[in-house]
Design a protein around this motif. Structure first.
Motif, PDB file in Angstrom:
ATOM      1  N   ARG A  13      39.537  40.415  42.132  1.00  0.00           N
ATOM      2  CA  ARG A  13      38.577  40.921  43.096  1.00  0.00           C
ATOM      3  C   ARG A  13      37.391  41.631  42.423  1.00  0.00           C
ATOM      4  NH1 ARG A  13      38.544  42.536  48.481  1.00  0.00           N
ATOM      5  NH2 ARG A  13      40.673  41.750  48.717  1.00  0.00           N
ATOM      6  N   ASP A  47      42.894  37.216  51.673  1.00  0.00           N
ATOM      7  CA  ASP A  47      43.577  37.735  50.488  1.00  0.00           C
ATOM      8  C   ASP A  47      45.010  38.090  50.831  1.00  0.00           C
ATOM      9  OD1 ASP A  47      43.500  40.192  51.797  1.00  0.00           O
ATOM     10  OD2 ASP A  47      42.498  41.259  50.175  1.00  0.00           O
ATOM     11  N   LEU A 100      43.359  37.228  45.732  1.00  0.00           N
ATOM     12  CA  LEU A 100      42.357  36.438  46.447  1.00  0.00           C
ATOM     13  C   LEU A 100      42.886  35.054  46.815  1.00  0.00           C
ATOM     14  CD1 LEU A 100      39.228  37.269  44.257  1.00  0.00           C
ATOM     15  CD2 LEU A 100      40.059  38.452  46.294  1.00  0.00           C
TER      16      LEU A 100
END
Length: 307
Positions: free
Chosen positions: A199, A213, A219
């Motif tokens: 991230r 996410d 993610l």
């Protein structure tokens, strides 16, 4: 409308048996309609299995879709016959003058290699650049997503201590996104990878929006409005048995592998897994196809003229 694929492609019988409407090339030429041109750059070793997975989801759209199968020109596939490739695939060099409304770039089992060590990396770089001028919207999946976000923005990947493997809860971070229309607030997605994108690296890049996410897996889905790109790091397209196929392959080869998380009932590999992500896979692909239809130029030659 059904998906249009070659009459003799092995995927046809599987798709028809699942209720996916398939239009043969011979029937399609009788319709006066502009089908969406979708390309599939298939980097997976078992190309037939991946063809079925992608065609199943693309073909669920009410729009007529013309699916073109594309492969890397300088790489020899080890798990798909040359006859199949010659019959149904074109190399990227053979389609590079064509315009596509949508283009899918799959994963590849080369995650732990540095990008520059991949034998076809230079061709991948040319393909990524080509999508800027010849593709209206690109859907990059797993290694394809990591490679694309690295190429365009220098976002690195990191090798994990152990394989991220199983079915994990994910969050819908923007219910107003056109790509998450109809999505639950949380949902399950299959994960199978040895690397991750973090991230902090993504948040440094202007124009990248994180849409999905997971607390455990990080993610999953990123949207880049410029050039209409989606980066999907996990495998919504997987079949019910894809993770078990990978698990038993490794077990039979003597490769250390953990039982996939939250996949087999009671973590018992003897029990058949339940598919708990199918509806959201159809939603994501359907939303992507619909957004392409709403925004792509009617004249395909206008694709890439702005962006």
């Amino acid at each position: 409308m059904p998906i249009k694929i070659p009459d003799t492609l092995p995927a046809v019988q599987t798709l028809v048996s699942e209720g996916v409407r398939v239009m043969t090339e011979t029937a399609a030429i009788r319709q006066d309609i502009r089908p969406l041109q979708i390309g599939l750059l298939n980097l997976m070793p078992n190309k037939i299995k991946t063809e079925i997975q992608m065609a199943r989801l693309v073909g669920a759209s009410p729009l007529q879709v013309d699916l073109s199968l594309v492969r890397i020109g300088g790489h020899k596939a080890r798990n798909t016959s040359e006859e199949h490739l010659l019959a149904f695939y074109q190399t990227w060099e053979e389609v590079r003058e064509k315009k596509f409304d949508g283009f899918i770039i799959t994963g590849a089992p080369i995650e732990t290699l540095a990008y520059e060590d991949v034998t076809y990396w230079s061709e991948m770089q040319r393909i990524f650049e080509w999508t800027k001028t010849n593709v209206h919207s690109t859907l990059n999946i797993c290694w394809g997503a990591m490679a694309a976000i690295y190429h365009f923005h220098g976002v690195p990947k990191y090798t994990l201590d152990h394989k991220a493997f199983g079915v994990y809860r994910h969050r819908n971070l923007n219910p107003a996104s056109v790509y998450l229309n109809g999505f639950s607030d949380d949902f399950e997605v299959p994960v199978s990878r040895w690397t991750e994108v973090r991230r902090a690296d993504v948040e440094r890049v202007p124009g990248l929006e994180i849409l999905m996410d997971s607390d455990e897996m990080g993610l999953c889905l990123i949207h880049e409005r410029a050039y209409n790109r989606l980066y999907v790091f996990n495998h919504v397209e997987y079949d019910s048995t894809s993770l078990s196929d990978e698990y038993f392959r490794d077990v039979n080869a003597g490769t250390p592998i953990r039982i996939p998380h939250n996949y087999f009932p009671h973590d018992d590999p003897e029990l058949a897994p339940k598919n708990r992500w199918r509806s959201h896979a159809h939603l994501l692909f359907g939303n992507w196809i619909n957004e392409i239809y709403q925004t792509t130029p009617y004249d395909p030659q206008a694709i890439g003229s702005t962006g």
